[in-house]
Motif scaffolding. Structure first.
Motif, short mmCIF file in Angstrom:
data_model
loop_
_atom_site.label_atom_id
_atom_site.label_comp_id
_atom_site.label_asym_id
_atom_site.label_seq_id
_atom_site.Cartn_x
_atom_site.Cartn_y
_atom_site.Cartn_z
N CYS A 66 0.82 -1.21 0.00
CA CYS A 66 0.00 0.00 0.00
C CYS A 66 0.86 1.27 0.00
O CYS A 66 0.48 2.28 -0.59
N HIS A 72 0.17 4.02 -3.04
CA HIS A 72 -0.06 5.25 -2.29
C HIS A 72 1.23 5.87 -1.75
O HIS A 72 1.20 6.99 -1.25
N GLY A 79 -5.12 7.97 -6.03
CA GLY A 79 -6.52 8.08 -5.68
C GLY A 79 -6.78 9.05 -4.54
O GLY A 79 -7.61 8.80 -3.68
N ARG A 105 -12.33 8.03 6.07
CA ARG A 105 -11.65 6.73 5.95
C ARG A 105 -11.81 5.89 7.22
O ARG A 105 -11.53 4.70 7.21
N LEU A 115 -13.53 3.12 5.19
CA LEU A 115 -12.95 2.99 3.85
C LEU A 115 -11.58 2.32 3.89
O LEU A 115 -11.19 1.64 2.94
N LYS A 119 -11.94 -0.62 1.09
CA LYS A 119 -11.22 -0.55 -0.18
C LYS A 119 -10.20 -1.68 -0.36
O LYS A 119 -10.23 -2.39 -1.36
N PRO A 120 -9.26 -1.88 0.56
CA PRO A 120 -8.29 -2.95 0.33
C PRO A 120 -8.90 -4.35 0.31
O PRO A 120 -8.33 -5.26 -0.28
N ALA A 122 -11.70 -4.84 -1.13
CA ALA A 122 -12.49 -4.80 -2.37
C ALA A 122 -13.98 -4.93 -2.13
O ALA A 122 -14.71 -5.40 -3.01
N THR A 124 -15.63 -2.28 -1.72
CA THR A 124 -16.04 -1.13 -2.51
C THR A 124 -14.96 -0.90 -3.54
O THR A 124 -13.87 -1.48 -3.46
N SER A 125 -15.22 -0.08 -4.53
CA SER A 125 -14.29 0.10 -5.66
C SER A 125 -12.90 0.52 -5.18
O SER A 125 -12.75 1.45 -4.39
N HIS A 126 -11.90 -0.20 -5.68
CA HIS A 126 -10.51 0.06 -5.28
C HIS A 126 -9.61 -0.16 -6.48
O HIS A 126 -9.58 -1.27 -7.04
N GLN A 130 -8.24 -6.25 -4.78
CA GLN A 130 -8.26 -6.80 -3.43
C GLN A 130 -6.84 -7.12 -2.99
O GLN A 130 -6.13 -7.90 -3.62
#
Length: 747
Positions: A66, A72, A79, A105, A115, A119-120, A122, A124-126, A130
């Motif tokens: 990550c 990130h 993002g 978050r 979040l 997110k990680p 998956a 929700t949209s990431h 995943q």
């Protein structure tokens, strides 16, 4: 637990953040609510299995990529979410996770809806897909941390990480190797952190690692490095799989059987042989006298030995003639000239067209230092502390080599420390100890230097630290901040740098001397010293550096030690069992001639001097102080402009333009047989074709042609043919010599 949740809901409502889930610890509360909050925080602190943000969560972000540069952890984030690279700044990461994006978050009421979990996993949209399993240990740690209040607390400090194995000889590469990591903390606890440690092979084609089990498998034999990363610690793992299945008996030397003057040469050979024995690599035989003579003369003087020198050396029966040769070369004017060029490239003298006069006096000063045998530490002190008119004071041009204090910090660290501090400009170095404080603190020292024609110390000058947005505090890299009342931090810097205990200075230059003589640095690249880029022979590097310091930082002394070692004197003819060796010195490595050396060698063999700009005829390329002097030959051969480092460029040795011109360009063809050339004179003197062949071989390769070569030329030169016909064949002979590997390389 229900009471805690009830209090939490009350506090969140009081803050007006019921739905958006802001973290309550940063919200203003009424007096009663503040008391409730304090009580709640105390209850949480007493709960079992508290999650430590820095020591428990940062490793998760690193383990799953990550905070890597491709995600990130990049300079701009990804993002609209930015983490520090590999968790180098946990406080900033906490701010990004908890407070940015209006706190969305983190959801304290419903941790599973945060979040940072959705997110990680998956849910929700990431964009990264995943990376965590919803019910996995990593996701559960995140969930528990949020459930406990998403606090920033560090319960203990990491002191060190022990990796196992750290160095291992693998006799059977087919056997899997279990890697493990244990973290030792300031509270005395030890924790198995293998599952949160990232193991990365330097060469992914050589080693496969199962990320779930931390099991490594070698795909081929050799010496391989794996980097183990946990939090800010990066530890190298060295795995050695012998290159041959059958043990090799190379006679190792003992220091006890040699005089003290030979101790370092002996140490060189014992350390080299020790590793070769481990790798089961046999050594090639010693090079013959002709090969050694050509090799050491080129390495120490940049000149080809003259035919008379070759003849004299071969007929000398003295057992110490190689030592005598080396000593003669080290005291020659040619040594001074050539090693001035070598150091001028390191210092990038003349890299800027605008300061030709400065380059001239800088080069002249450097030549005087080499001639007088001034210690390398004193040279470093002279350039770092220099001030004055750069058109009159040579060392002052050190501050006109690059533009700006940050660039000066990068240049200085690469040159004198062999360290790439530039990687710590935007973030802490991902593979080394250097921090942004080190980088910008060193730049702050140079910020007070005015680098116009008159180099002087200014009363003010500052660098803005990008992380704090405030003035960077002058700092000795990796050591200490300087007091605020220090007007010019260069003295403290150079005292630290040239101290006999400095871990970088002596090793950096000794490593470069080794590369110049042996063809490859013990640390490679030579300007990338770090724990995660270990030397092939670390004990040898330490021995050479210690000896260098003890002998007054004398360049000649260390060059002599290397030149008289058996490792240096080995043949470049590889054996079937050591042919794959490109770094352990079982045989000599071929070293392409530098552009300036090759240009001079071509001129010497042809007997036709090249012309360099407005310099007098007969000027040698190795003596040019200005790398921008007009010369088609040097451009073709790939000279370095010195605007940046010349050490890692492959253009000079691998350039297609160079090869094409050598094969079919005017660089050779226009000079081979013109009036006054060596070939023209020999033919005019009535020399026989084979006499001419023999002289060119002796001049270019320092040897007579072999029986096979003699037979070849006798077959192709018709002694009954016309002079023009013979000349054409002899021109081809000269061309073939000047383009063969034996000539363009130092073997």
């Amino acid at each position: 637990m229900k009471a805690i949740q009830s209090t939490l809901i009350t506090l969140t409502l009081a803050a007006g953040l019921f739905l958006c889930g802001h973290v309550y610890q940063n919200t203003s509360f009424a007096n009663n609510d503040q008391a409730n909050f304090a009580a709640l925080k105390q209850d949480i602190s007493k709960s079992p299995k508290r999650v430590d943000f820095e020591n428990d969560l940062i490793p998760i972000f690193t383990k799953f990529g990550c905070n890597a540069g491709a995600c990130h952890g990049s300079a701009a984030g990804r993002g609209e979410f930015k983490l520090s690279l590999f968790g180098g700044n946990p406080q900033a990461d906490y701010e990004a996770i908890v407070r940015q994006l209006a706190g969305r978050r983190i959801n304290l009421m419903h941790p599973e809806q945060s979040l940072v979990i959705l997110k990680p996993t998956a849910q929700t949209s990431h964009g990264g897909g995943q990376v965590l399993h919803e019910n996995g240990e990593a996701a559960q740690l995140l969930h528990r941390w949020i459930q406990q209040g998403a606090l920033y607390e560090t319960l203990r400090q990491l002191e060190r990480v022990e990796i196992s194995p750290q160095k291992q000889v693998v006799t059977n590469p087919a056997n899997p190797i279990q890697l493990s990591a244990n973290a030792h903390f300031s509270d005395g606890t030890t924790k198995d952190v293998t599952r949160w440690t990232v193991f990365t092979p330097e060469d992914t084609s050589a080693i496969e690692i199962d990320t779930a089990t931390a099991v490594a498998k070698l795909n081929r034999r050799g010496r391989h490095i794996i980097l183990a990363r946990y939090l800010t610690e990066v530890v190298p793992i060295e795995l050695i799989a012998p290159l041959n299945e059958t043990p090799i008996e190379n006679n190792e030397k003992s220091d006890e059987t040699h005089t003290s003057s030979e101790a370092v040469e002996t140490s060189i050979d014992s350390e080299v042989l020790k590793l070769l024995s481990t790798l089961r690599l046999p050594v090639s035989p010693a090079a013959d006298d002709v090969t050694f003579l050509r090799r050491v003369t080129l390495d120490l003087t940049g000149h080809l030995p003259t035919p008379d020198t070759v003849t004299s050396f071969l007929t000398n029966s003295n057992t110490d003639k190689r030592k005598a040769l080396v000593d003669t070369l080290l005291q020659s004017d040619e040594f001074n000239e050539y090693w001035t060029l070598q150091l001028a490239k390191l210092l990038r003298i003349g890299g800027k067209d605008r300061n030709t006069q400065g380059a001239f006096v800088y080069h002249k000063w450097l030549s005087e230092q080499i001639r007088e045998g001034v210690g390398y530490d004193q040279m470093a002190r002279s350039v770092i502390l220099a001030t004055g008119d750069s058109h009159e004071v040579g060392p002052a041009n050190f501050y006109r080599t690059v533009d700006g204090p940050r660039e000066q910090a990068e240049f200085m660290s690469e040159l004198f420390m062999g360290a790439r501090l530039r990687c710590a400009n935007c973030h802490n170095h991902p593979l080394d100890k250097w921090t942004q404080d080190d980088y910008h603190g060193l730049a702050a020292i140079f910020a007070k230097i005015e680098s116009d024609q008159i180099v002087k110390v200014k009363q003010s000058g500052e660098i803005i630290h990008p992380a704090t947005r405030e003035k960077a505090v002058p700092r000795i890299p990796g050591s200490q901040f300087l007091p605020t009342n220090v007007a010019d931090g260069r003295l403290e810097l150079v005292d630290w740098l040239t101290n006999s205990d400095n871990p970088y200075f002596a090793k950096a230059i000794v490593n470069r001397l080794w590369k110049a003589m042996m063809g490859r640095g013990l640390v490679e690249p030579v300007d990338d010293f770090r724990s995660t880029n270990p030397a092939t022979h670390p004990e040898l590097l330490t021995t050479l550096a210690t000896d260098f310091v003890e002998h007054g930082y004398d360049l000649r002394h260390t060059l002599r030690r290397i030149a008289l070692s058996e490792a240096y004197a080995r043949s470049s003819n590889a054996l079937p069992q050591n042919r794959a060796d490109d770094r352990f010195y079982s045989h000599a490595l071929q070293k392409p001639l530098a552009p300036e050396v090759l240009a001079d060698a071509i001129s010497d063999v042809l007997g036709v001097p090249d012309i360099y700009g407005d310099e007098p005829e007969g000027t040698r390329a190795v003596s040019l102080f200005n790398p921008n002097t007009e010369s088609d030959a040097l451009d073709i051969l790939g000279r370095c402009s010195r605007e940046t480092s010349c050490e890692n460029s492959t253009e000079a040795t691998d350039g297609l333009q160079r090869k094409l011109h050598l094969f079919n360009g005017d660089l050779l063809n226009a000079r081979i047989s013109i009036n006054g050339s060596r070939l023209d004179k020999l033919m005019s003197d009535g020399k026989s074709p084979m006499e001419i062949v023999n002289e060119f071989y002796l001049t270019a390769l320092c040897r007579q042609p072999t029986d096979k070569e003699q037979q070849f030329w006798k077959q192709h030169i018709n002694i009954d043919a016309s002079a023009n016909s013979q000349r054409a064949v002899l021109e081809d002979m000269v061309w073939s010599l000047l383009t063969c590997n034996e000539f363009v390389n130092n073997n």
